[in-house]
Motif scaffolding. Structure first.
Motif, mmCIF file in Angstrom:
data_model
loop_
_atom_site.group_PDB
_atom_site.id
_atom_site.type_symbol
_atom_site.label_atom_id
_atom_site.label_comp_id
_atom_site.label_asym_id
_atom_site.label_seq_id
_atom_site.Cartn_x
_atom_site.Cartn_y
_atom_site.Cartn_z
ATOM 1 N N LYS B 43 96.911 92.482 5.182
ATOM 2 C CA LYS B 43 96.259 91.418 5.961
ATOM 3 C C LYS B 43 96.219 91.769 7.446
ATOM 4 O O LYS B 43 95.173 91.712 8.086
ATOM 5 N N SER B 44 97.397 92.126 7.964
ATOM 6 C CA SER B 44 97.455 92.452 9.392
ATOM 7 C C SER B 44 96.570 93.650 9.688
ATOM 8 O O SER B 44 95.893 93.678 10.717
ATOM 9 N N THR B 45 96.575 94.613 8.788
ATOM 10 C CA THR B 45 95.747 95.799 8.978
ATOM 11 C C THR B 45 94.286 95.392 9.151
ATOM 12 O O THR B 45 93.610 95.851 10.074
ATOM 13 N N MET B 158 94.312 85.223 14.625
ATOM 14 C CA MET B 158 95.715 84.796 14.623
ATOM 15 C C MET B 158 96.455 85.484 13.486
ATOM 16 O O MET B 158 96.010 85.436 12.344
ATOM 17 N N ASP B 159 97.563 86.111 13.808
ATOM 18 C CA ASP B 159 98.355 86.803 12.790
ATOM 19 C C ASP B 159 99.659 86.048 12.560
ATOM 20 O O ASP B 159 100.583 86.154 13.353
ATOM 21 N N GLU B 160 99.724 85.298 11.496
ATOM 22 C CA GLU B 160 100.899 84.495 11.145
ATOM 23 C C GLU B 160 101.493 83.791 12.365
ATOM 24 O O GLU B 160 102.682 83.959 12.661
ATOM 25 N N PRO B 161 100.707 83.006 13.062
ATOM 26 C CA PRO B 161 101.203 82.466 14.327
ATOM 27 C C PRO B 161 102.282 81.407 14.154
ATOM 28 O O PRO B 161 103.005 81.115 15.094
#
Ligand code: ADP
Ligand code: MG
Lengths: 302, 364
Positions: B43-45, B158-161
């Motif tokens: 996901k982050s990738t 937004m990455d797991e904010p």
């Protein structure tokens, strides 16, 4: 009820509040022994310093220091230092070399440290290791190369003095280890800070200047301090590379006061040695504000 | 702005395989798209590729009509909120929020105005001159949002904010984030591993696993019509109950023979080619019927109650079938059940999710 309260109050006077368990007899003996060793060491360190201070102010001392003589307060050794020798030149030279070394080292190490910490490139692992290995060879071994190097550079840049060569050697010598230290420090700063800055629109240079450098300032200050001190401590290189008395650094200059029969003056040597601490302490105080650490706290969750 | 990905793939240097590959995705303008998946699925990738922090190994990424594969992050007109917030620790809250505008050489008054505006929306006015280390986790989260919103970006990443916040604050911030998204009128891409977050916030959910998109749809699509067994298991809490078994003339029979469910007409139609073949049947915990509402002739299973978790309005029953299969059922809170009691439960025949026994793809 009242009686009970009073009792509690009386006891709280000798409550045991330390978080450590109470000392046993063996522990107490051990503690006493530790203190004894510490005091002995303190004495070993402080005694010579005490002698230096006393003798540099002792007018009763002649050219050679004799322990156990009388004491009469006088500043004549300092007068000798300032009037009969090139002491002020030596101070100036040393400070110049120290500051130049510090500035050049910090500038170069800033870039190399940042690059090694943040960028991936071919040979990253090996290059640093290689430089470290090469540095194991004592600087002194390269002495002939330095002379040749100096001659070549002077051919191109005529005002390149021997002192500047010294600065180059000192700064160059510290690069690998300082890069290593700074890289380690930078690695502890989350790369997400860099990324956030990039998204916010800053270039690599701006990211370093505005985000990373303020955070590694304590480390840069320490590196600057170390570099500044080098010429105060080194005797060997300046004694070989510098050949005029007024070009000398403090270490080589002061040494003439105890090595050469013609200029021998041991109390003046002590006085000069004592004054040497002044620029170092001043520099330290200037950097003290930068040494305050703990800035990284709070960037990442809580 | 519309974000389109065409056959997007990423292979990290020094890795044998592609971390994600063949990602085809269109995110509509002003959509709130949640990229959901288990930890380590990429996901982050994917998000970092959209941000420009990771290079794109293959495929094309478009913002609107513009190919942005090789555009620098700062020129993509995006803002990103990191999981760790990544606040600049040596700057005040004000300077943190103002940083991106300063980098873009915005005028002083404009910066001041925008920072105050953001601070007002995020209730940060009192803390503008504090350092990040002096404010609470929730406030830091807001500063990170403020930093992202002042520039009025086209795409908001937004990455797991919310994963560093406590449960209560997280629920509150979910609502605020959606509100903020509406207010900013941007396209938002939000990464999380928490299906509840995805279900509550998303217009669209993209469920990733093993570097592929498993399903792309609205929250209700994913819940009510999961495309495969993985999706069915990933979405919903408690986890869906799954039986393995075979289809035998319009009836599902579990491997142990304990569970027999008559399929409705639609499901019979869908499994016509699967007669005698292995299938999975999934049924959500709330689709079991209590004994009292059973009608004659309806399928029922008898099970022993093992654990009861009473939440007041409803209760979760962990029950065991005679063959030791564990099931979770959700029953209304007012019904009375006791541990170790045996009860009959009905199965709503319209609530079955059927999956192929081998490919695990949805059948009905
Ligand atoms: N910089 C990197 N280099 C090599 N592999 C990486 C890198 N970043 C992530 N990975 C790998 O890619 C996979 C997906 O990571 P990531 O996108 O962070 O997953 P997620 O955010 O879904 O938890 C993981 O297996 C991880 O180990
Ligand atoms: Mg991640």
């Amino acid at each position: 009820m009242a009686i009970l309260n009073r009792e509690v109050k009386k006891k709280s006077g000798d409550l045991y509040l330390s978080d450590k368990p109470p000392l046993t007899t063996a522990g107490k003996v051990g503690l006493g022994f530790t203190y004894f060793i510490l005091i002995v060491f303190a004495f070993i360190v402080l005694w010579p310093i005490y002698q230096i201070v006393v003798n540099s102010f002792n007018g009763a001392q002649a050219r050679n220091i004799i322990l156990g003589g009388g004491f009469s307060f006088s500043l004549r050794h300092f007068e000798h230092l300032f009037q009969e020798t090139n002491y002020l030149h030596w101070v100036k030279n040393t400070i110049f070399i120290g500051i130049a070394t510090a500035i050049i080292t910090v500038l170069i190490v800033s870039f190399t440290g940042y690059a090694f910490s943040r960028f991936r490139f071919k040979g990253k692992k090996f290059s640093l290791l290689l430089i470290m290995l090469i540095q194991v060879i004592p600087t002194f071994a390269g002495i002939t190369a330095y002379f040749t190097l100096h001659q070549i550079i002077v051919g191109v840049v005529p005002f390149f003095s021997r002192q500047m060569l010294l600065v180059m050697i000192y700064a160059g010598g510290g690069i690998a280890s300082n890069t290593f230290i700074l890289k380690g420090y930078m690695d502890s700063i989350s790369p997400e800070l860099d990324e956030a800055a990039h998204i916010d629109g800053s270039t690599n240079m701006q990211t370093y200047r505005l985000i990373i450098m303020p955070l590694v300032r304590p480390m840069l200050a320490i590196i600057a301090l170390w570099s500044f001190i080098i010429p105060f401590l080194d005797y060997m290189l300046p004694s070989i590379l510098l050949n005029r008395n007024q070009d000398y650094t403090l270490a080589t200059g002061l040494f003439t006061l105890i090595s050469d029969q013609r200029t021998m003056n041991q109390p003046a040597f002590a006085a000069g040695g004592m004054l040497t601490a002044l620029p170092i302490v001043t520099f330290f105080m200037l950097l003290q504000n930068q040494l305050v650490s703990g800035l990284s706290a709070g960037s990442v969750k809580g | 702005m519309k974000v389109s990905m065409i056959n997007l793939g990423k292979k990290y240097e020094g890795r044998e395989n592609f971390t994600i590959r063949d990602i085809n995705l269109e995110i509509e303008d002003r959509a709130f798209c949640v990229i959901l998946g288990p930890s380590g699925c990429g996901k982050s990738t994917l998000l970092r590729m959209v941000a420009g922090l990771n290079s794109i190994t293959e495929g094309e990424l478009y913002f609107g009509d513009r190919l942005v594969n090789k555009v620098e992050p700062k020129d993509r007109d995006i803002a990103m909120v990191f999981q760790s917030y990544a606040l600049y620790p040596h700057m005040t809250v004000y300077d943190n929020i103002a940083f991106s505008l300063k980098m873009r050489k915005e005028r002083k008054q404009v910066i001041h105005h925008r920072v105050l505006e953001a601070a007002k929306v995020l209730q940060l006015e009192e803390y503008l001159y504090s350092k990040p280390s002096d404010i609470s986790g929730g406030q830091r989260q807001r500063v990170a949002l403020g930093r992202a919103m002042v520039r009025k970006p086209q795409v908001f990443l937004m990455d797991e904010p919310l994963s560093n916040l406590d449960a209560k604050l997280r629920e509150q911030m979910r609502i605020e984030l959606v509100r903020l998204h509406k207010r900013l009128e941007t396209t938002s891409i939000y990464v999380t591993h928490d299906q509840a977050e995805a279900m509550t916030m998303a217009d669209r959910i993209v469920l990733l696993d093993q570097g592929n998109i498993q399903q792309n749809g609205t929250p209700s699509d994913l819940y009510n019509r999961p495309a495969n067994l993985f999706v069915a298991k990933f979405i919903g809490s408690p986890t869906i109950n799954v039986f393995r078994g075979t289809i035998q003339t319009g009836q599902f029979v579990s491997d142990s023979g304990q569970v027999r469910i008559r399929l409705n007409d639609r499901d019979q139609e869908a499994t016509r080619n699967h007669d005698g073949k292995a299938v999975y049947v999934g049924i959500r915990s709330e689709r079991f019927l209590p004994e009292t509402s059973l009608r004659d002739g309806e399928d029922a299973i008898t099970a022993t109650i093992d654990v009861i978790e009473n939440l007041g309005k409803e209760q979760s029953l962990v029950v065991k079938l005679p063959d030791n299969t564990e099931l979770v059922m959700t029953m209304p809170g007012h019904l009375h059940f006791g541990v170790d009691e045996a009860h009959a439960f009905g199965i709503d025949p319209h609530a079955l999710h059927l999956f192929d026994g081998e490919t695990e793809v949805r059948l009905n």
